[in-house]
Design a protein around this motif. Structure first.
Motif, PDB file in Angstrom:
ATOM      1  N   ARG A  56       0.887  -1.488  -0.139  1.00  0.00           N
ATOM      2  CA  ARG A  56      -0.300   0.278   0.141  1.00  0.00           C
ATOM      3  C   ARG A  56       1.001   0.735  -0.268  1.00  0.00           C
ATOM      4  O   ARG A  56       0.180   2.357  -0.611  1.00  0.00           O
ATOM      5  CB  ARG A  56      -1.048  -0.054   1.337  1.00  0.00           C
ATOM      6  N   ARG A  57       1.647   0.952   0.755  1.00  0.00           N
ATOM      7  CA  ARG A  57       2.823   2.455   0.868  1.00  0.00           C
ATOM      8  C   ARG A  57       3.659   2.322  -0.830  1.00  0.00           C
ATOM      9  O   ARG A  57       3.920   4.138  -0.875  1.00  0.00           O
ATOM     10  CB  ARG A  57       3.768   1.939   1.761  1.00  0.00           C
ATOM     11  N   ALA A  58       3.770   1.460  -1.217  1.00  0.00           N
ATOM     12  CA  ALA A  58       4.520   1.835  -2.783  1.00  0.00           C
ATOM     13  C   ALA A  58       3.572   2.710  -3.590  1.00  0.00           C
ATOM     14  O   ALA A  58       3.713   2.394  -4.796  1.00  0.00           O
ATOM     15  CB  ALA A  58       5.177   0.122  -2.698  1.00  0.00           C
ATOM     16  N   ARG A  59       2.442   2.102  -3.891  1.00  0.00           N
ATOM     17  CA  ARG A  59       1.006   2.799  -4.572  1.00  0.00           C
ATOM     18  C   ARG A  59       1.259   4.627  -5.005  1.00  0.00           C
ATOM     19  O   ARG A  59       0.221   4.569  -5.247  1.00  0.00           O
ATOM     20  CB  ARG A  59      -0.482   2.062  -4.036  1.00  0.00           C
ATOM     21  N   ILE A  60       1.660   4.553  -3.472  1.00  0.00           N
ATOM     22  CA  ILE A  60       1.587   6.290  -2.815  1.00  0.00           C
ATOM     23  C   ILE A  60       2.806   6.996  -2.745  1.00  0.00           C
ATOM     24  O   ILE A  60       3.793   6.774  -2.544  1.00  0.00           O
ATOM     25  CB  ILE A  60       0.601   6.611  -1.507  1.00  0.00           C
ATOM     26  N   THR A  61       2.458   7.943  -3.689  1.00  0.00           N
ATOM     27  CA  THR A  61       3.733   9.054  -3.923  1.00  0.00           C
ATOM     28  C   THR A  61       3.613  10.258  -3.309  1.00  0.00           C
ATOM     29  O   THR A  61       2.306  10.874  -2.498  1.00  0.00           O
ATOM     30  CB  THR A  61       4.282   9.585  -5.399  1.00  0.00           C
ATOM     31  N   PRO A  62       4.653  10.782  -2.147  1.00  0.00           N
ATOM     32  CA  PRO A  62       4.685  12.178  -1.607  1.00  0.00           C
ATOM     33  C   PRO A  62       3.189  13.362  -2.223  1.00  0.00           C
ATOM     34  O   PRO A  62       2.808  14.089  -1.589  1.00  0.00           O
ATOM     35  CB  PRO A  62       6.145  12.386  -1.055  1.00  0.00           C
ATOM     36  N   GLU A  63       3.895  13.367  -3.618  1.00  0.00           N
ATOM     37  CA  GLU A  63       2.906  14.330  -3.567  1.00  0.00           C
ATOM     38  C   GLU A  63       1.863  14.339  -3.974  1.00  0.00           C
ATOM     39  O   GLU A  63       1.066  14.896  -4.259  1.00  0.00           O
ATOM     40  CB  GLU A  63       3.883  14.718  -5.667  1.00  0.00           C
ATOM     41  N   GLN A  64       0.856  13.118  -4.517  1.00  0.00           N
ATOM     42  CA  GLN A  64      -0.234  12.645  -4.642  1.00  0.00           C
ATOM     43  C   GLN A  64      -1.175  13.206  -3.011  1.00  0.00           C
ATOM     44  O   GLN A  64      -1.496  13.095  -2.228  1.00  0.00           O
ATOM     45  CB  GLN A  64      -0.271  11.516  -3.770  1.00  0.00           C
ATOM     46  N   VAL A  65       0.101  13.555  -1.119  1.00  0.00           N
ATOM     47  CA  VAL A  65      -0.373  13.299  -0.083  1.00  0.00           C
ATOM     48  C   VAL A  65      -0.421  15.268   0.353  1.00  0.00           C
ATOM     49  O   VAL A  65      -0.472  15.211   1.443  1.00  0.00           O
ATOM     50  CB  VAL A  65      -0.633  12.452   0.714  1.00  0.00           C
ATOM     51  N   GLY A  66       0.342  15.391  -1.266  1.00  0.00           N
ATOM     52  CA  GLY A  66       0.846  16.861  -0.649  1.00  0.00           C
ATOM     53  C   GLY A  66       2.000  16.948   0.293  1.00  0.00           C
ATOM     54  O   GLY A  66       2.568  17.943   1.026  1.00  0.00           O
ATOM     55  N   LEU A  67       3.241  15.839   0.192  1.00  0.00           N
ATOM     56  CA  LEU A  67       4.267  16.430   0.959  1.00  0.00           C
ATOM     57  C   LEU A  67       5.160  16.308   0.198  1.00  0.00           C
ATOM     58  O   LEU A  67       5.477  16.289  -0.689  1.00  0.00           O
ATOM     59  CB  LEU A  67       4.939  14.370   2.209  1.00  0.00           C
ATOM     60  N   PRO A  68       6.464  17.424   0.658  1.00  0.00           N
ATOM     61  CA  PRO A  68       7.360  17.041  -0.630  1.00  0.00           C
ATOM     62  C   PRO A  68       8.380  16.426  -0.356  1.00  0.00           C
ATOM     63  O   PRO A  68       8.818  15.260   0.161  1.00  0.00           O
ATOM     64  CB  PRO A  68       8.429  18.661   0.559  1.00  0.00           C
ATOM     65  N   VAL A  69       9.165  16.186  -1.806  1.00  0.00           N
ATOM     66  CA  VAL A  69      10.240  15.330  -2.102  1.00  0.00           C
ATOM     67  C   VAL A  69      11.104  15.546  -1.356  1.00  0.00           C
ATOM     68  O   VAL A  69      11.726  16.631  -2.052  1.00  0.00           O
ATOM     69  CB  VAL A  69       9.782  14.371  -3.818  1.00  0.00           C
ATOM     70  N   SER A  70      12.005  14.709  -0.721  1.00  0.00           N
ATOM     71  CA  SER A  70      13.268  14.442  -0.015  1.00  0.00           C
ATOM     72  C   SER A  70      14.133  13.890  -0.841  1.00  0.00           C
ATOM     73  O   SER A  70      14.543  12.821  -0.539  1.00  0.00           O
ATOM     74  CB  SER A  70      12.879  14.798   1.031  1.00  0.00           C
ATOM     75  N   GLY A  71      14.457  14.424  -2.243  1.00  0.00           N
ATOM     76  CA  GLY A  71      15.689  13.060  -2.388  1.00  0.00           C
ATOM     77  C   GLY A  71      15.077  11.963  -3.105  1.00  0.00           C
ATOM     78  O   GLY A  71      14.177  11.558  -2.620  1.00  0.00           O
ATOM     79  N   PRO A  72      15.757  11.436  -3.732  1.00  0.00           N
ATOM     80  CA  PRO A  72      15.713  10.438  -4.183  1.00  0.00           C
ATOM     81  C   PRO A  72      15.519   8.840  -3.568  1.00  0.00           C
ATOM     82  O   PRO A  72      16.343   9.141  -1.664  1.00  0.00           O
ATOM     83  CB  PRO A  72      16.823  10.661  -5.249  1.00  0.00           C
TER      84      PRO A  72
END
Length: 62
Positions: free
Chosen positions: A25-41
């Protein structure tokens, strides 16, 4: 397998099932989808445990 089996092997199997479910389930959701900033690779796709805890307003230890 008896559903009331309290043996360690029985619990280990359930833990693996729960782990696999949560990782999937965690793998299906990106930080962008939930409004979190992306921090690095990222080494794996999806949300980190800390990000899930932050969204749920709980500590990562919980």
């Amino acid at each position: 397998m008896d559903r009331w089996d309290l043996s360690p092997d029985h619990h280990a199997g359930h833990r693996a099932d729960i782990r696999d479910f949560l990782v999937g389930r965690r793998a299906r959701i990106t930080p962008e989808q939930v409004g979190l900033p992306v921090s690095g690779p990222r080494r794996v796709p999806g949300l980190r445990r800390e990000e899930v805890a932050q969204l749920a307003s709980i500590s990562t230890d919980y």
